[in-house]
Design a protein around this motif. Structure first.
Motif, PDB file in Angstrom:
ATOM      1  N   ILE A 253      -1.968 -22.429 -30.933  1.00  0.00           N
ATOM      2  CA  ILE A 253      -1.099 -22.875 -29.983  1.00  0.00           C
ATOM      3  C   ILE A 253      -0.178 -21.665 -29.731  1.00  0.00           C
ATOM      4  CG2 ILE A 253       0.591 -24.335 -29.220  1.00  0.00           C
ATOM      5  CD1 ILE A 253      -0.388 -26.552 -30.726  1.00  0.00           C
ATOM      6  N   GLY A 254       0.242 -21.036 -30.841  1.00  0.00           N
ATOM      7  CA  GLY A 254       0.901 -19.600 -30.658  1.00  0.00           C
ATOM      8  C   GLY A 254       0.272 -18.600 -29.935  1.00  0.00           C
ATOM      9  N   TRP A 255      -1.124 -18.687 -30.432  1.00  0.00           N
ATOM     10  CA  TRP A 255      -1.742 -17.476 -29.570  1.00  0.00           C
ATOM     11  C   TRP A 255      -2.016 -17.813 -27.982  1.00  0.00           C
ATOM     12  CZ3 TRP A 255      -7.816 -18.179 -30.207  1.00  0.00           C
ATOM     13  CH2 TRP A 255      -8.687 -17.229 -29.526  1.00  0.00           C
ATOM     14  N   ILE A 256      -2.138 -18.911 -27.431  1.00  0.00           N
ATOM     15  CA  ILE A 256      -2.365 -19.130 -25.829  1.00  0.00           C
ATOM     16  C   ILE A 256      -0.950 -19.051 -25.575  1.00  0.00           C
ATOM     17  CG2 ILE A 256      -4.537 -20.098 -26.096  1.00  0.00           C
ATOM     18  CD1 ILE A 256      -3.138 -22.908 -25.566  1.00  0.00           C
ATOM     19  N   LEU A 257       0.060 -19.353 -26.058  1.00  0.00           N
ATOM     20  CA  LEU A 257       1.593 -19.090 -25.495  1.00  0.00           C
ATOM     21  C   LEU A 257       1.885 -17.833 -25.488  1.00  0.00           C
ATOM     22  CD1 LEU A 257       3.689 -21.621 -27.168  1.00  0.00           C
ATOM     23  CD2 LEU A 257       2.934 -21.783 -24.913  1.00  0.00           C
ATOM     24  N   LEU A 258       1.325 -16.941 -26.432  1.00  0.00           N
ATOM     25  CA  LEU A 258       1.670 -15.322 -26.262  1.00  0.00           C
ATOM     26  C   LEU A 258       0.815 -14.803 -25.054  1.00  0.00           C
ATOM     27  CD1 LEU A 258       1.673 -14.284 -29.991  1.00  0.00           C
ATOM     28  CD2 LEU A 258       3.515 -14.102 -28.452  1.00  0.00           C
ATOM     29  N   ASN A 259      -0.254 -15.345 -24.949  1.00  0.00           N
ATOM     30  CA  ASN A 259      -1.144 -15.069 -23.785  1.00  0.00           C
ATOM     31  C   ASN A 259      -0.817 -15.277 -22.533  1.00  0.00           C
ATOM     32  OD1 ASN A 259      -3.287 -13.883 -25.578  1.00  0.00           O
ATOM     33  ND2 ASN A 259      -4.966 -15.472 -24.913  1.00  0.00           N
ATOM     34  N   PHE A 260      -0.134 -16.454 -22.301  1.00  0.00           N
ATOM     35  CA  PHE A 260       0.332 -16.828 -21.224  1.00  0.00           C
ATOM     36  C   PHE A 260       1.784 -16.064 -20.983  1.00  0.00           C
ATOM     37  CE2 PHE A 260       3.594 -19.433 -18.663  1.00  0.00           C
ATOM     38  CZ  PHE A 260       2.574 -19.674 -17.829  1.00  0.00           C
ATOM     39  N   GLY A 261       2.368 -15.627 -21.842  1.00  0.00           N
ATOM     40  CA  GLY A 261       3.786 -14.627 -21.744  1.00  0.00           C
ATOM     41  C   GLY A 261       3.228 -13.288 -21.221  1.00  0.00           C
ATOM     42  N   MET A 262       2.135 -12.830 -21.744  1.00  0.00           N
ATOM     43  CA  MET A 262       1.737 -11.642 -21.204  1.00  0.00           C
ATOM     44  C   MET A 262       1.226 -11.610 -19.723  1.00  0.00           C
ATOM     45  SD  MET A 262       2.225 -10.143 -23.954  1.00  0.00           S
ATOM     46  CE  MET A 262       2.669 -10.513 -25.491  1.00  0.00           C
ATOM     47  N   ALA A 263       0.345 -12.913 -19.210  1.00  0.00           N
ATOM     48  CA  ALA A 263       0.155 -12.936 -17.983  1.00  0.00           C
ATOM     49  C   ALA A 263       1.213 -13.077 -16.956  1.00  0.00           C
ATOM     50  CB  ALA A 263      -0.824 -14.307 -17.926  1.00  0.00           C
TER      51      ALA A 263
END
Length: 473
Positions: A253-263
């Motif tokens: 879950i932390g992985w895709i939240l970080l991804n979303f922050g980069m987007a």
């Protein structure tokens, strides 16, 4: 230290479930354990230091003018001083508070979000002769990780609607601090479960230890994991499984939240999202959702049934996974790429082929283990019986290679890096590292299988010749 022997019958039972295993080291033993504890965090920092906004990324070529490190500068002395400046600024109180709040939120969700309680596989299913001296039993687990993610998605949408992308820029701007916060939690959890493994459970019995983590060498056992399934009791019949909680929730879950922050960072800077960033977001989010959708499947993996919970798993799930697997999105946030139609097609094809192999193979294995050969979904599958009573598939996906799922997993990893182009090798760290990891895992798994099945395993290998890649390896 292991509990002392006693003359009572109950003490004999305690001895059975907590064997003192002879040192059979993996990962180069204690020196390798020291290396993992020190080097793995440095790799995570290094991936940030050598690929970041304002400094650039290590290129995939040698530049005769600037050398191999044009992002650092032509003066070699600038690199150490630059690193030291970043080391002094790695601590970020805000980032620590955010990461800790995230872990606390997931912890609360585990209890309050509805979920089915199911039984896992027999604990210690792979362990060879040592398992004769252990207590084989099934543990219960609450399955609600996907619902937790759905709740987080609703919260993210609400934040976007009311405040826009600005709150999520924190994940990009404070990434280094988040790395440090995750490492703080990694070491904290690892120390806790190591000490916890020496304490008796709520019934006064010694803990069930992993076969490989009870060597007596403190550093090695701390790294590999001493206790098999560290649990906290919160009622008479209910426990909180620390390893199971960490296995899927914080990392994925932390992985895709970080991804979303980069987007969000890319959108903030460009005013749009590139097609390369869209694919990275979709592929990696799909992988996470698929993993959480099939949450119960993790209960049959070596992580849960065989491996102890120590620094290796804690670092891999709390730090390595979210911080290093989000590298492609972080790269594209700073170095945006618009893919050509052909580039786009290659990426899509690689992802689809990888997923087809990965999910097909894992689904077939999970169905066979859960429902047996007589189930309708397993009709036509061939298998061989072993002396220990287990059945080994020799047809379908598992008749093509003994670890065919690894091939699918790796192809997906490659598909996540291909959108980043070929200007730098840094975004390809994950598929390169993952290839080494999968080969090592395959060798490790087959060694344990050989100990368990003996001549039956040799016969199985004659039938299913290929290890990971049919006709190649």
């Amino acid at each position: 230290m292991p509990p002392k022997k006693a003359s009572s019958s109950s003490s004999k039972e305690k001895k059975q479930i907590t064997p003192s295993s002879k040192p059979e080291y993996e990962f180069l033993g204690p020196p390798g354990a020291v290396g993992m504890i020190t080097i793995l965090p440095l790799i995570t920092y290094g991936l940030y230091f050598n690929c970041r906004p304002g400094f650039g990324c290590i290129p995939a070529y040698w530049d005769s003018k600037d050398g191999f490190w044009p992002s650092i500068g032509s003066n070699p002395m600038s690199y150490p001083s630059d690193i030291w400046a970043f080391i002094k600024s790695t601590w970020d109180t805000q980032a620590f508070d955010v990461y800790s709040s995230f872990i606390a939120f997931l912890f609360v969700c585990y209890f309050v979000v509805p979920g089915k309680v199911i039984e896992g596989a027999v604990v210690g299913g792979i362990g060879g002769p040592k398992m004769k001296d252990r207590a084989n039993h099934r543990l219960k687990y609450k399955v609600n990780a996907l619902r937790t993610l759905m709740l987080i998605v609703v919260m993210v949408i609400g934040t976007l609607y009311t405040k826009g992308v600005e709150p999520f820029l924190f994940l990009h701007d404070h990434f280094l601090g988040l790395v440090t916060a995750s490492l703080f939690w990694t070491f904290g959890v690892s120390i806790f479960v190591y000490i916890w493994s020496f304490l008796p459970d709520e019934m006064g019995n010694p803990k069930i230890l992993s076969c490989g983590g009870n060597t007596g060498n403190m550093i090695y056992d701390f790294m590999i994991g001493r206790e098999l399934n560290p649990r906290l009791s919160y009622s008479k019949h209910s426990t909180f499984d620390i390893k199971y909680f960490v296995e899927l929730r914080p990392g994925l879950i932390g992985w895709i939240l970080l991804n979303f922050g980069m987007a969000c960072k890319q959108y903030h800077d460009l005013g749009r999202i590139t097609n390369s960033m869209i694919l990275v977001q979709l592929f990696e989010a799909f992988y996470v959702v698929d993993s959480l959708w099939n949450e119960s499947a993790v209960l049959t993996t070596m992580d849960i049934t065989t491996d102890g919970f120590g620094f290796m798993l804690a670092n891999g799930l709390l730090t390595w996974l979210p911080m290093n697997y989000s590298l492609q999105a972080r790269y594209l946030a700073s170095f945006p790429i618009d893919m050509t139609p052909f580039h786009f097609f290659i990426v899509i094809a690689t992802q689809c082929i990888g997923y087809y192999i990965f999910r097909g193979a894992n689904g077939q294995k999970d169905n066979f283990r859960r429902y047996g050969a007589s189930a309708p979904q397993n009709k036509g599958l061939k298998y061989m019986e072993t002396a220990v009573g287990s059945k080994l598939l020799i047809s379908g996906w598992w008749g093509t290679a003994r670890h065919i799922n690894y091939l699918g997993d790796w192809l997906m990893a490659l598909a996540w890096s291909l959108p980043c182009g070929i200007s730098s090798p840094i975004p390809y760290f994950y598929p390169i590292y993952f290839a080494v990891l999968l080969v090592h895992r395959q060798l490790r798994d087959e060694e344990k299988c050989h100990k368990k099945y003996g001549k039956d395993w040799e016969k199985y290998c004659e039938i299913v010749r290929w290890r990971i890649i049919p006709y190649i390896y």
